[in-house]
Design an enzyme around this catalytic site. Structure first.
Site, PDB file in Angstrom:
ATOM      1  N   TYR A 157    -120.534  94.130 -13.595  1.00 13.22           N
ATOM      2  CA  TYR A 157    -121.576  94.762 -14.427  1.00 13.22           C
ATOM      3  C   TYR A 157    -121.155  96.166 -14.857  1.00 13.22           C
ATOM      4  O   TYR A 157    -121.392  96.586 -15.982  1.00 13.22           O
ATOM      5  CB  TYR A 157    -122.914  94.816 -13.681  1.00 13.22           C
ATOM      6  CG  TYR A 157    -123.622  93.477 -13.592  1.00 13.22           C
ATOM      7  CD1 TYR A 157    -123.581  92.574 -14.646  1.00 13.22           C
ATOM      8  CD2 TYR A 157    -124.354  93.131 -12.461  1.00 13.22           C
ATOM      9  CE1 TYR A 157    -124.247  91.358 -14.577  1.00 13.22           C
ATOM     10  CE2 TYR A 157    -125.023  91.927 -12.383  1.00 13.22           C
ATOM     11  CZ  TYR A 157    -124.964  91.037 -13.439  1.00 13.22           C
ATOM     12  OH  TYR A 157    -125.622  89.850 -13.370  1.00 13.22           O
ATOM     13  N   ALA A 159    -118.088  97.111 -15.285  1.00 12.48           N
ATOM     14  CA  ALA A 159    -117.060  96.896 -16.313  1.00 12.48           C
ATOM     15  C   ALA A 159    -117.700  96.588 -17.659  1.00 12.48           C
ATOM     16  O   ALA A 159    -117.210  97.041 -18.705  1.00 12.48           O
ATOM     17  CB  ALA A 159    -116.133  95.766 -15.886  1.00 12.48           C
TER      18      ALA A 159
END
Ligand SMILES: NC(=O)c1ccc[n+]([C@@H]2O[C@H](COP(=O)([O-])OP(=O)(O)OC[C@H]3O[C@@H](n4cnc5c(N)ncnc54)[C@H](OP(=O)(O)O)[C@@H]3O)[C@@H](O)[C@H]2O)c1
Length: 260
Positions: A157, A159
């Site tokens: 998430y 990323a």
């Protein structure tokens, strides 16, 4: 010896109290910019950063704002411009990393979107009218190589929020070029800050060993490694560079799409 390549410029660095943001603020100050050091919770730490800039012969102030609050960001930018008269460089560095598996807890994505993505948009929106009036601006967004598909667990998430920053960078570069505003991103690899080092000693030494093995230069990043790339993008020398993402990661070899 300091080199005044940013003399006359005013910079706002978000999340300048600690880690990479603190190193960026200090470096921009060393290169002659007057620096607005944003912080949220770490008041004592940011005072220290302001003192270090002053000790190096520079000028800086600290302004508190939670970047996920549009009102606080707008008030901060107005105060910055009232203090220094202009705003040339915006470094969107503040972000949070909340670890978790994709199937575990979607609410962490909401919070990271608030800070890591909307916070960046609020800061850019508040700064743009000044940069457009000046017909000059340097926006540098701190992304992450996580967006390219690195193989670190429990950071998907996070990323994703950094992937959004890269897309935002490229789209805004296109939209703002005609105003003399460049928009670029720096994507750090694993850099030694609270965000990455605050974990149990055994886990840290295992992670460190693994990352050094899969990094061409065989070491972890220092905040100053990132700061120097940001200082370049903030300077006149980078005047024909926009919409780019510079990875500062020592040559990481674990991207999902690459063989290691
Ligand atoms: N360290 C790495 O390996 C690494 C790798 C890739 C990308 N990055 C990126 O590099 C940037 C800096 O990371 P770091 O490692 O230096 O992080 P850090 O050590 O955790 O420091 C985070 C900074 O962001 C500020 N911040 C957090 N939430 C905020 C909010 N809502 N409003 C205003 N400021 C806020 C903190 O301020 P207060 O303490 O004052 O609250 C602090 O100054 C981030 O964008 C991060 O995603 C880091």
């Amino acid at each position: 010896m300091s080199e005044a390549r940013l003399a006359g410029r005013v910079a706002l660095v978000t999340g300048a109290s600690r880690g990479i943001g603190a190193a960026i603020a200090i470096r921009l100050g060393l290169y002659g910019a007057r620096v607005v050091c944003n912080y949220n919770r770490s008041e004592e730490a940011v005072r220290n950063v302001v003192s270090r800039i002053a000790a190096g012969g520079g000028e800086a102030i600290a302004l508190r704002a939670d970047v996920s609050s549009r009102e606080e960001v707008e008030a901060m930018v107005e105060k910055a411009v009232n203090t220094f008269g202009r705003l040339d460089i915006l470094v969107n560095n503040a972000a949070i990393l909340m670890r978790g598996g994709v199937m575990d807890d979607v609410s962490i994505l909401d919070r990271m979107m608030e800070v890591n993505v909307k916070g960046v948009i609020y800061c850019i929106a508040a700064s743009l009218k000044h940069m457009m009036r000046q017909r000059y601006g340097r926006i540098i967004n701190i992304a992450s190589i996580a967006a390219f598909g690195t193989t670190s667990r429990n950071t998907t998430y996070y990323a994703m929020t950094k992937g959004a920053i890269i897309t935002l960078t490229k789209r805004l570069a296109f939209e703002l070029g005609e105003y003399g505003i460049t928009v670029n991103a720096v994507a750090p690899g694993f850099t030694k800050t609270d965000m990455t080092m605050n974990r149990p000693a055994e886990e840290l030494s295992e992670v460190t060993r693994r990352l050094e093995t899969i990094t061409a230069l065989k070491r972890l990043g220092e905040p100053e490694d990132i700061a120097e790339a940001v200082a370049f993008l903030a300077s006149e020398r980078a005047g024909f560079i926009t919409g780019q993402v510079i990875s500062v990661d020592g040559g990481r070899m674990d991207f999902f799409s690459r063989s290691t």
